[in-house]
Design a protein around this motif. Sequence first.
Motif, PDB file in Angstrom:
ATOM      1  N   MET A   2       0.828  -1.204   0.000  1.00  0.00           N
ATOM      2  CA  MET A   2       0.000   0.000   0.000  1.00  0.00           C
ATOM      3  C   MET A   2       0.863   1.255   0.000  1.00  0.00           C
ATOM      4  O   MET A   2       0.601   2.214  -0.708  1.00  0.00           O
ATOM      5  N   ILE A   6       0.564   4.127  -2.786  1.00  0.00           N
ATOM      6  CA  ILE A   6       0.073   5.478  -2.541  1.00  0.00           C
ATOM      7  C   ILE A   6       1.172   6.505  -2.753  1.00  0.00           C
ATOM      8  O   ILE A   6       0.909   7.648  -3.111  1.00  0.00           O
ATOM      9  N   GLU A   9       0.820   7.213  -6.275  1.00  0.00           N
ATOM     10  CA  GLU A   9      -0.375   8.022  -6.507  1.00  0.00           C
ATOM     11  C   GLU A   9      -0.162   9.471  -6.090  1.00  0.00           C
ATOM     12  O   GLU A   9      -0.645  10.400  -6.740  1.00  0.00           O
ATOM     13  N   ARG A  42      -8.176  10.381   0.897  1.00  0.00           N
ATOM     14  CA  ARG A  42      -9.368   9.699   0.370  1.00  0.00           C
ATOM     15  C   ARG A  42      -9.471   9.884  -1.138  1.00  0.00           C
ATOM     16  O   ARG A  42      -9.707   8.927  -1.900  1.00  0.00           O
ATOM     17  N   LEU A  45      -6.909   7.884  -3.084  1.00  0.00           N
ATOM     18  CA  LEU A  45      -7.292   6.477  -3.137  1.00  0.00           C
ATOM     19  C   LEU A  45      -8.404   6.233  -4.150  1.00  0.00           C
ATOM     20  O   LEU A  45      -8.501   5.142  -4.738  1.00  0.00           O
ATOM     21  N   VAL A 151      -9.274   2.825   4.626  1.00  0.00           N
ATOM     22  CA  VAL A 151      -8.990   2.412   3.243  1.00  0.00           C
ATOM     23  C   VAL A 151     -10.057   1.440   2.759  1.00  0.00           C
ATOM     24  O   VAL A 151     -10.547   1.538   1.618  1.00  0.00           O
ATOM     25  N   GLN A 155     -12.707   1.974  -0.410  1.00  0.00           N
ATOM     26  CA  GLN A 155     -12.874   0.975  -1.468  1.00  0.00           C
ATOM     27  C   GLN A 155     -14.315   0.488  -1.558  1.00  0.00           C
ATOM     28  O   GLN A 155     -14.798   0.150  -2.640  1.00  0.00           O
TER      29      GLN A 155
END
Length: 425
Positions: A2, A6, A9, A42, A45, A151, A155
């Motif tokens: 993760m 991230i 990202e 948020r 993600l 998380v 999702q």
Amino acid sequence: MMSNSIAVELGQRLEPDLLETCRRLGDIAEDGTLFIVGGAVRDILLGRDPVEVDLVVQGDADELAQRAVQFRLALRTAASQFMTVKLTIGTREMDIATARSETYESPGALPDVAPSDIETDLGRRDFAANAIAVSIGSMDFGRVIDPHRGVNDVQAAVLRALHARSFRDDATRMIRAARYASRLQFRLHAETEAWLKRDASNISTVGPDRLRNEFNRLWREEKPVEGLIMLQSWGVLDHLPTASNWVSGLYSFSMSDREAAVRPDDVDDADVHWALIATTVGTEFETLTDTFHLAGSSRRAVDDIRLWKERGLASFNEAKTTGRPSDFTDVLALFEPAALEALYLTGDATESRVIASYLGTWRHVQPELNGNDLLEMGMSQGPLIGKFLDQLRKARLNNLVLNRDGEVQLVRQWMGRGSAVADES
């Protein structure tokens, strides 16, 4: 896995200058103490570009801000009573908060805060999906802190409050729930929805300024009425004065063909919605303005709806007898553009057509000649200049003159008649 994901990202979703700023702030903070938190995480993600980025530091936010100034990352700082510092970095403002705990003396009260660690700070947030932090320290960039399984909620597209007293501690979270649910297309966790409905009456404990600010954020969403319908279904609007007719009033215009109205650049969506609400409250204008402590442009927009009902519509109907743009403009110029936008959305076909013309074109029409031009043409200084310019504006509105040459000819005609300006507009 993760953390690596991230971190990638962050690099892709943050604007390059913002990413660089975060990295540089992480460099001057102690290792493992600076985090991006809340909505930005948020949104990353979700594969969205964050609208804004909030930072939390385990330590003293003011001290970190001063170091940022010393390292010439920021030009100035401003601190708040809640251990938050606002940095100005170039043209961007960024909030850095001290990781803190919160306690509430009573429902609706502002919290008492104290320094704490990042896990405790995340535990004071509204929903688990917003209770995620990502480290931006130089040694652990991209490390995820997720003590409340946020998380998973992101999702699953779920909003889940962190504890049963959430909406008693801070009832503005009800409005935030509606905003997030409508914007992100999330659903409320069943237990969270039960808590919200149980505590819906606590919305009345929120002070008018905080209440107004939260609704202003809702009004600026892409689908505010969708959020408002949620608040109605949860029973929240039952406890707000004047709110019983909000949904029916706003829903009818949002579903109409006029939803995509011309919106002037100088009009705030929040002001338009307060004006729209004013069309639904009958004569309870003072109740509306007092409940939400409306002031400035929002208050003027609501007052203008009252003025329209009392005498504006009658003046508008008088202008219809001539149908001249100048006559309509004289009436509509007395009203705030936000109020006119609301009247455009709720009025009959003639009102909407005329208001759209005024907002889009007529209010900007001015003569090409100015006072100096009239002096050069031989007119004496005095009030007659203003009268001539006003009549020229009306002549342009009514297409009696189309250009500067036409204005010059018209002024010469008027000057030939002496001080009496014929109303040829």
